[in-house]
Design a protein around this motif. Structure first.
Motif, PDB file in Angstrom:
ATOM      1  N   LEU A   1      -3.033  -2.631  -5.472  1.00 42.62           N
ATOM      2  CA  LEU A   1      -1.842  -1.907  -5.926  1.00 42.62           C
ATOM      3  C   LEU A   1      -1.813  -2.038  -7.445  1.00 42.62           C
ATOM      4  CD1 LEU A   1       0.862  -2.988  -3.303  1.00 42.62           C
ATOM      5  CD2 LEU A   1      -0.163  -0.723  -3.583  1.00 42.62           C
ATOM      6  N   ALA A   2      -2.211  -0.996  -8.125  1.00 41.27           N
ATOM      7  CA  ALA A   2      -2.336  -1.014  -9.587  1.00 41.27           C
ATOM      8  C   ALA A   2      -0.965  -0.871 -10.258  1.00 41.27           C
ATOM      9  CB  ALA A   2      -3.244   0.123 -10.023  1.00 41.27           C
ATOM     10  N   PRO A   3      -0.873  -1.282 -11.531  1.00 42.17           N
ATOM     11  CA  PRO A   3       0.373  -1.092 -12.279  1.00 42.17           C
ATOM     12  C   PRO A   3       0.825   0.370 -12.223  1.00 42.17           C
ATOM     13  CG  PRO A   3      -1.096  -2.492 -13.509  1.00 42.17           C
ATOM     14  CD  PRO A   3      -1.881  -1.979 -12.324  1.00 42.17           C
ATOM     15  N   ASP A   4       2.124   0.545 -12.146  1.00 47.82           N
ATOM     16  CA  ASP A   4       2.794   1.853 -12.081  1.00 47.82           C
ATOM     17  C   ASP A   4       2.584   2.588 -10.760  1.00 47.82           C
ATOM     18  OD1 ASP A   4       3.801   1.519 -14.719  1.00 47.82           O
ATOM     19  OD2 ASP A   4       1.889   2.215 -15.523  1.00 47.82           O
ATOM     20  N   THR A   5       1.950   1.939  -9.779  1.00 50.10           N
ATOM     21  CA  THR A   5       1.779   2.520  -8.451  1.00 50.10           C
ATOM     22  C   THR A   5       3.031   2.250  -7.629  1.00 50.10           C
ATOM     23  OG1 THR A   5      -0.604   2.107  -8.498  1.00 50.10           O
ATOM     24  CG2 THR A   5       0.383   2.435  -6.337  1.00 50.10           C
ATOM     25  N   ARG A   6       3.456   3.255  -6.895  1.00 53.41           N
ATOM     26  CA  ARG A   6       4.620   3.076  -6.027  1.00 53.41           C
ATOM     27  C   ARG A   6       4.212   2.276  -4.792  1.00 53.41           C
ATOM     28  NH1 ARG A   6       8.783   7.631  -4.316  1.00 53.41           N
ATOM     29  NH2 ARG A   6       7.524   8.714  -5.840  1.00 53.41           N
ATOM     30  N   ILE A   7       4.997   1.282  -4.444  1.00 55.00           N
ATOM     31  CA  ILE A   7       4.739   0.540  -3.214  1.00 55.00           C
ATOM     32  C   ILE A   7       5.457   1.263  -2.076  1.00 55.00           C
ATOM     33  CG2 ILE A   7       4.466  -1.645  -4.476  1.00 55.00           C
ATOM     34  CD1 ILE A   7       7.165  -2.525  -3.218  1.00 55.00           C
ATOM     35  N   PRO A   8       5.083   0.990  -0.826  1.00 54.49           N
ATOM     36  CA  PRO A   8       5.750   1.656   0.297  1.00 54.49           C
ATOM     37  C   PRO A   8       7.263   1.415   0.272  1.00 54.49           C
ATOM     38  CG  PRO A   8       3.774   0.538   1.051  1.00 54.49           C
ATOM     39  CD  PRO A   8       4.001   0.110  -0.378  1.00 54.49           C
ATOM     40  N   SER A   9       7.995   2.373   0.803  1.00 46.72           N
ATOM     41  CA  SER A   9       9.455   2.256   0.865  1.00 46.72           C
ATOM     42  C   SER A   9       9.863   1.108   1.789  1.00 46.72           C
ATOM     43  CB  SER A   9      10.064   3.552   1.384  1.00 46.72           C
ATOM     44  OG  SER A   9       9.734   3.713   2.763  1.00 46.72           O
ATOM     45  N   VAL A  10      11.099   0.694   1.669  1.00 44.40           N
ATOM     46  CA  VAL A  10      11.638  -0.361   2.530  1.00 44.40           C
ATOM     47  C   VAL A  10      11.495   0.045   3.993  1.00 44.40           C
ATOM     48  CG1 VAL A  10      13.793  -1.482   3.226  1.00 44.40           C
ATOM     49  CG2 VAL A  10      13.179  -1.356   0.811  1.00 44.40           C
ATOM     50  N   ILE A  11      11.802   1.298   4.299  1.00 45.31           N
ATOM     51  CA  ILE A  11      11.698   1.773   5.685  1.00 45.31           C
ATOM     52  C   ILE A  11      10.244   1.725   6.158  1.00 45.31           C
ATOM     53  CG2 ILE A  11      12.050   3.760   7.216  1.00 45.31           C
ATOM     54  CD1 ILE A  11      14.653   2.348   6.287  1.00 45.31           C
ATOM     55  N   SER A  12       9.315   2.133   5.302  1.00 42.72           N
ATOM     56  CA  SER A  12       7.892   2.083   5.658  1.00 42.72           C
ATOM     57  C   SER A  12       7.428   0.645   5.880  1.00 42.72           C
ATOM     58  CB  SER A  12       7.037   2.723   4.567  1.00 42.72           C
ATOM     59  OG  SER A  12       7.301   4.089   4.478  1.00 42.72           O
ATOM     60  N   LEU A  13       7.838  -0.249   4.980  1.00 38.24           N
ATOM     61  CA  LEU A  13       7.468  -1.663   5.129  1.00 38.24           C
ATOM     62  C   LEU A  13       8.034  -2.234   6.425  1.00 38.24           C
ATOM     63  CD1 LEU A  13       7.978  -2.939   1.478  1.00 38.24           C
ATOM     64  CD2 LEU A  13       5.795  -2.704   2.687  1.00 38.24           C
ATOM     65  N   ALA A  14       9.288  -1.884   6.728  1.00 40.05           N
ATOM     66  CA  ALA A  14       9.913  -2.378   7.955  1.00 40.05           C
ATOM     67  C   ALA A  14       9.111  -1.931   9.175  1.00 40.05           C
ATOM     68  CB  ALA A  14      11.358  -1.896   8.039  1.00 40.05           C
ATOM     69  N   GLY A  15       8.704  -0.669   9.197  1.00 39.36           N
ATOM     70  CA  GLY A  15       7.911  -0.168  10.312  1.00 39.36           C
ATOM     71  C   GLY A  15       6.532  -0.789  10.380  1.00 39.36           C
ATOM     72  N   GLN A  16       5.905  -0.931   9.220  1.00 37.36           N
ATOM     73  CA  GLN A  16       4.550  -1.486   9.155  1.00 37.36           C
ATOM     74  C   GLN A  16       4.506  -2.928   9.643  1.00 37.36           C
ATOM     75  OE1 GLN A  16       2.845  -1.154   5.235  1.00 37.36           O
ATOM     76  NE2 GLN A  16       1.148  -2.513   5.699  1.00 37.36           N
ATOM     77  N   TYR A  17       5.529  -3.713   9.294  1.00 43.49           N
ATOM     78  CA  TYR A  17       5.534  -5.132   9.645  1.00 43.49           C
ATOM     79  C   TYR A  17       6.409  -5.455  10.851  1.00 43.49           C
ATOM     80  CZ  TYR A  17       2.982  -6.016   5.349  1.00 43.49           C
ATOM     81  OH  TYR A  17       2.024  -6.020   4.367  1.00 43.49           O
TER      82      TYR A  17
END
Length: 72
Positions: A23-39
């Protein structure tokens, strides 16, 4: 020993991706909803993970746009 809370586990996983450059600088990380689903956790737990990274200065939350890896 006490188990690591899910929010810390998620923060640790994202931190590892940031530190490795995946995850490089200035890259968007997954949304909270996406993270919740992923984990498989609640959005509140995912939000806590993002807050941990924000407090460490690793990500910046931009209201209305998302959360981005902080520039170093």
């Amino acid at each position: 020993t006490t188990p690591v809370p899910p929010s810390r586990q998620i923060a640790n996983a994202l931190r590892a991706q940031i530190e490795s450059g995946e995850l490089a600088p200035d890259t968007r990380i997954p949304s909270v909803i996406s993270l919740a689903g992923q984990y498989g956790v609640s959005p509140d737990t995912a939000r806590k993970a993002v807050r941990i990274l924000r407090d460490e200065g690793l990500v910046q939350v931009v209201a209305g746009y998302g959360t981005f890896v902080a520039s170093r």
